[in-house]
Enzyme design. Structure first.
Site, PDB file in Angstrom:
ATOM      1  N   VAL A  96       0.839  -1.211   0.000  1.00 23.20           N
ATOM      2  CA  VAL A  96       0.000   0.000   0.000  1.00 23.20           C
ATOM      3  C   VAL A  96       0.873   1.260   0.000  1.00 23.20           C
ATOM      4  O   VAL A  96       0.375   2.368   0.141  1.00 23.20           O
ATOM      5  CB  VAL A  96      -0.947  -0.011   1.229  1.00 23.20           C
ATOM      6  CG1 VAL A  96      -1.936  -1.160   1.136  1.00 23.20           C
ATOM      7  CG2 VAL A  96      -0.154  -0.096   2.547  1.00 23.20           C
TER       8      VAL A  96
ATOM      9  N   HIS B 277      -4.686  -4.222  -2.591  1.00 24.64           N
ATOM     10  CA  HIS B 277      -5.121  -3.912  -1.231  1.00 24.64           C
ATOM     11  C   HIS B 277      -5.170  -2.415  -0.965  1.00 24.64           C
ATOM     12  O   HIS B 277      -5.051  -1.966   0.167  1.00 24.64           O
ATOM     13  CB  HIS B 277      -4.209  -4.616  -0.219  1.00 24.64           C
ATOM     14  CG  HIS B 277      -4.303  -6.112  -0.325  1.00 24.64           C
ATOM     15  ND1 HIS B 277      -3.338  -6.962   0.166  1.00 24.64           N
ATOM     16  CD2 HIS B 277      -5.236  -6.920  -0.901  1.00 24.64           C
ATOM     17  CE1 HIS B 277      -3.686  -8.218  -0.090  1.00 24.64           C
ATOM     18  NE2 HIS B 277      -4.828  -8.213  -0.748  1.00 24.64           N
TER      19      HIS B 277
ATOM     20  N   CYS C 156     -13.292   9.534   2.874  1.00 30.53           N
ATOM     21  CA  CYS C 156     -14.380   9.868   3.797  1.00 30.53           C
ATOM     22  C   CYS C 156     -15.309   8.656   3.949  1.00 30.53           C
ATOM     23  O   CYS C 156     -15.718   8.058   2.954  1.00 30.53           O
ATOM     24  CB  CYS C 156     -15.171  11.056   3.251  1.00 30.53           C
ATOM     25  SG  CYS C 156     -16.630  11.448   4.234  1.00 30.53           S
TER      26      CYS C 156
HETATM   27  C1  BV8 Z   1     -11.467 -10.900   0.833  1.00 30.45           C
HETATM   28  C2  BV8 Z   1      -3.816  -3.857   3.481  1.00 30.45           C
HETATM   29  C3  BV8 Z   1     -13.775 -11.511   0.564  1.00 30.45           C
HETATM   30  C4  BV8 Z   1      -3.946  -3.287   4.875  1.00 30.45           C
HETATM   31  C5  BV8 Z   1      -3.880  -6.309   3.721  1.00 30.45           C
HETATM   32  C6  BV8 Z   1      -9.859 -17.376   0.861  1.00 30.45           C
HETATM   33  C7  BV8 Z   1     -10.377 -16.566  -0.155  1.00 30.45           C
HETATM   34  C8  BV8 Z   1     -10.668 -15.245   0.097  1.00 30.45           C
HETATM   35  C9  BV8 Z   1     -10.456 -14.692   1.363  1.00 30.45           C
HETATM   36  C10 BV8 Z   1      -9.954 -15.495   2.358  1.00 30.45           C
HETATM   37  C11 BV8 Z   1      -9.665 -16.818   2.124  1.00 30.45           C
HETATM   38  N1  BV8 Z   1      -9.200 -17.352   3.276  1.00 30.45           N
HETATM   39  C12 BV8 Z   1      -9.159 -16.400   4.251  1.00 30.45           C
HETATM   40  C13 BV8 Z   1      -9.633 -15.264   3.720  1.00 30.45           C
HETATM   41  C14 BV8 Z   1      -9.768 -14.012   4.448  1.00 30.45           C
HETATM   42  C15 BV8 Z   1      -8.533 -13.147   4.314  1.00 30.45           C
HETATM   43  C16 BV8 Z   1      -7.225 -13.905   4.371  1.00 30.45           C
HETATM   44  O1  BV8 Z   1      -6.620 -14.200   3.344  1.00 30.45           O
HETATM   45  N2  BV8 Z   1      -6.746 -14.190   5.575  1.00 30.45           N
HETATM   46  C17 BV8 Z   1      -5.460 -14.831   5.744  1.00 30.45           C
HETATM   47  C18 BV8 Z   1      -4.789 -14.285   7.004  1.00 30.45           C
HETATM   48  C19 BV8 Z   1      -5.674 -16.336   5.802  1.00 30.45           C
HETATM   49  N3  BV8 Z   1      -8.605 -12.374   3.108  1.00 30.45           N
HETATM   50  C20 BV8 Z   1      -9.335 -11.236   3.119  1.00 30.45           C
HETATM   51  O2  BV8 Z   1      -9.992 -10.860   4.081  1.00 30.45           O
HETATM   52  C21 BV8 Z   1      -9.318 -10.403   1.852  1.00 30.45           C
HETATM   53  N4  BV8 Z   1     -10.684 -10.060   1.534  1.00 30.45           N
HETATM   54  O3  BV8 Z   1     -11.052 -11.887   0.335  1.00 30.45           O
HETATM   55  O4  BV8 Z   1     -12.819 -10.510   0.814  1.00 30.45           O
HETATM   56  C22 BV8 Z   1     -13.830 -12.425   1.773  1.00 30.45           C
HETATM   57  C23 BV8 Z   1     -13.755 -11.891   3.051  1.00 30.45           C
HETATM   58  C24 BV8 Z   1     -13.824 -12.763   4.167  1.00 30.45           C
HETATM   59  C25 BV8 Z   1     -13.918 -14.132   3.973  1.00 30.45           C
HETATM   60  C26 BV8 Z   1     -13.934 -14.659   2.674  1.00 30.45           C
HETATM   61  C27 BV8 Z   1     -13.892 -13.798   1.574  1.00 30.45           C
HETATM   62  C28 BV8 Z   1      -8.590  -9.081   2.068  1.00 30.45           C
HETATM   63  C29 BV8 Z   1      -7.143  -9.304   2.388  1.00 30.45           C
HETATM   64  C30 BV8 Z   1      -6.392  -7.955   2.372  1.00 30.45           C
HETATM   65  C31 BV8 Z   1      -6.005  -7.539   3.780  1.00 30.45           C
HETATM   66  N5  BV8 Z   1      -5.181  -6.318   3.718  1.00 30.45           N
HETATM   67  N6  BV8 Z   1      -3.169  -5.177   3.555  1.00 30.45           N
HETATM   68  C32 BV8 Z   1      -2.594  -3.014   5.507  1.00 30.45           C
HETATM   69  O5  BV8 Z   1      -1.564  -2.971   4.809  1.00 30.45           O
HETATM   70  O6  BV8 Z   1      -2.603  -2.824   6.738  1.00 30.45           O
HETATM   71  S1  BV8 Z   1      -3.051  -7.749   3.918  1.00 30.45           S
HETATM   72  C33 BV8 Z   1      -1.395  -7.423   4.153  1.00 30.45           C
HETATM   73  O7  BV8 Z   1      -0.843  -8.572   4.718  1.00 30.45           O
HETATM   74  C34 BV8 Z   1      -0.606  -7.223   2.883  1.00 30.45           C
HETATM   75  O8  BV8 Z   1      -1.311  -6.468   1.952  1.00 30.45           O
HETATM   76  C35 BV8 Z   1      -0.305  -8.612   2.427  1.00 30.45           C
HETATM   77  O9  BV8 Z   1      -1.353  -9.120   1.648  1.00 30.45           O
HETATM   78  C36 BV8 Z   1      -0.271  -9.353   3.734  1.00 30.45           C
HETATM   79  C37 BV8 Z   1       1.157  -9.545   4.190  1.00 30.45           C
HETATM   80  O10 BV8 Z   1       1.696 -10.443   3.364  1.00 30.45           O
HETATM   81  P1  BV8 Z   1       3.085 -10.149   2.654  1.00 30.45           P
HETATM   82  O11 BV8 Z   1       2.983  -8.935   1.811  1.00 30.45           O
HETATM   83  O12 BV8 Z   1       3.427 -11.425   2.007  1.00 30.45           O
HETATM   84  O13 BV8 Z   1       4.098  -9.785   3.817  1.00 30.45           O
HETATM   85  P2  BV8 Z   1       4.722 -10.799   4.882  1.00 30.45           P
HETATM   86  O14 BV8 Z   1       5.387  -9.990   5.930  1.00 30.45           O
HETATM   87  O15 BV8 Z   1       3.682 -11.803   5.271  1.00 30.45           O
HETATM   88  O16 BV8 Z   1       5.835 -11.596   4.056  1.00 30.45           O
HETATM   89  C38 BV8 Z   1       6.963 -10.912   3.566  1.00 30.45           C
HETATM   90  C39 BV8 Z   1       7.752 -11.917   2.770  1.00 30.45           C
HETATM   91  O17 BV8 Z   1       8.863 -11.258   2.180  1.00 30.45           O
HETATM   92  C40 BV8 Z   1       8.314 -13.055   3.626  1.00 30.45           C
HETATM   93  O18 BV8 Z   1       8.168 -14.271   2.923  1.00 30.45           O
HETATM   94  C41 BV8 Z   1       9.803 -12.678   3.771  1.00 30.45           C
HETATM   95  O19 BV8 Z   1      10.611 -13.830   3.859  1.00 30.45           O
HETATM   96  C42 BV8 Z   1      10.056 -11.964   2.476  1.00 30.45           C
HETATM   97  N7  BV8 Z   1      11.114 -10.953   2.523  1.00 30.45           N
HETATM   98  C43 BV8 Z   1      11.435 -10.110   3.541  1.00 30.45           C
HETATM   99  N8  BV8 Z   1      12.444  -9.291   3.142  1.00 30.45           N
HETATM  100  C44 BV8 Z   1      12.746  -9.621   1.853  1.00 30.45           C
HETATM  101  C45 BV8 Z   1      11.901 -10.678   1.454  1.00 30.45           C
HETATM  102  N9  BV8 Z   1      11.951 -11.228   0.226  1.00 30.45           N
HETATM  103  C46 BV8 Z   1      12.863 -10.721  -0.644  1.00 30.45           C
HETATM  104  N10 BV8 Z   1      13.700  -9.705  -0.339  1.00 30.45           N
HETATM  105  C47 BV8 Z   1      13.671  -9.145   0.897  1.00 30.45           C
HETATM  106  N11 BV8 Z   1      14.540  -8.142   1.188  1.00 30.45           N
END
Ligand code: BV8
Length: 266
Positions: A126, A142, A150
């Protein structure tokens, strides 16, 4: 991991991945917080001081959290917003902007089809660092923390670079302002989902970078691309749930690996 040899070429995984990207006319990239880590922005999971270690996402990144405690939620988001504005794109962001230029510059297809290659950058981030690095076709799955909206009229505003002083912030009509991000439990923007589905449905190479591949529906796109026959590449400093399914898993920091991939492309 599927066998890495590509069209008879037997090189290292990064050489083969670069060759696949050199030949592809339709490329999709998915990025996560890891590509912004080298810009100094904390990721969500992977380090002790990760955002989610200090804050439970279910307590902060949901509409329910905002309704229950708008002051705390908006303070957290404004803190992150100011950090994003102060950060600079890194070599990984710049390499993706260059990759987009190379793919879109490609001539039409063998049949003399019009237009160059197609490049779509899907981001879960984001922070808008991709756009600041020069990426053009960016799909914000996202939303964006740089813009707020608003809660009554939906009108979007872009707050200045300094930290907000009133929490929760209000829009000119007096209603609460919220970050224009997608919270857990919220639908992704329809335009973003449509653009993603359309690109994933026809891509030849899908490149996943810096994401733990655990948040859906974003995490599902690589599987859809692979089912459609796309070659798949992952760039991550650690193994993830998709590392074993991709054609080429390139372990390392995005800021190191991506410039090297672009350098190896012909
Ligand atoms: C939705 C914005 C309908 C806000 C974010 C199945 C289908 C659909 C939905 C779901 C489903 N199962 C569960 C759900 C619900 C949920 C979900 O997925 N939950 C998860 C926890 C299981 N999904 C939703 O709610 C989505 N909505 O589908 O609506 C619906 C709703 C409910 C139920 C069913 C359907 C909305 C999801 C969006 C949420 N908003 N962000 C904010 O930023 O605060 S999510 C946010 O977290 C990010 O946007 C991103 O998506 C996520 C974090 O993940 P990453 O970006 O991967 O970051 P992370 O730290 O985890 O990993 C970093 C990686 O980088 C690591 O692997 C690390 O090793 C690596 N790394 C680190 N440094 C480096 C590196 N790699 C290379 N170089 C480096 N230097």
């Amino acid at each position: 991991m599927r066998s890495g040899s590509y069209a008879g070429f037997m090189g290292s995984p990064i050489e083969e991945a670069a060759l696949a990207l050199s030949r592809a006319r339709r490329v999709v990239v998915l990025t996560g917080a890891g590509i912004s880590a080298e810009s100094g922005l904390r990721t969500f999971r992977d380090t002790m001081e990760g955002l989610w270690k200090s804050f439970d996402p279910q307590k902060l990144a949901t509409p329910e959290a905002f309704a229950a405690d708008p002051e705390t939620v908006t303070r957290w988001y404004d803190h992150r917003r100011v950090g994003c504005l102060a950060a600079e794109p890194n070599a990984g962001h710049a390499a993706l902007a260059e990759l987009e230029r190379r793919v879109t510059r490609r001539s039409g297809d063998a049949g003399g089809g019009a237009g160059g290659g197609r490049f779509t950058l899907l981001t879960q981030n984001v922070d808008r660092l991709h756009q600041r690095a020069g990426s053009v076709n960016v799909v914000e799955l996202h939303g964006s923390i740089i813009e707020w909206r608003c809660t009554k009229t939906g009108e979007k505003i872009t707050p200045g670079p300094e930290a907000m002083t009133e929490f929760p912030p209000r829009s000119p009509c007096g209603a609460l302002l919220r970050p224009d991000v997608v919270w857990f439990g919220e639908m992704l923007p329809e335009r973003a989902v449509h653009a993603a589905q359309e690109a994933v449905g026809s891509c030849e190479v899908f490149l996943s970078i810096g994401t733990s591949a655990q948040v859906y529906p974003a995490a599902g796109f690589i599987h859809q691309a692979a089912r459609n026959g796309a070659k798949t590449i992952e760039v991550n400093k650690d193994p993830t749930p998709i590392s074993r399914m991709v054609d080429w898993a390139l372990h390392g920091r995005a800021g190191d690996v991506l410039p090297e991939v672009v350098r190896l492309m012909n």
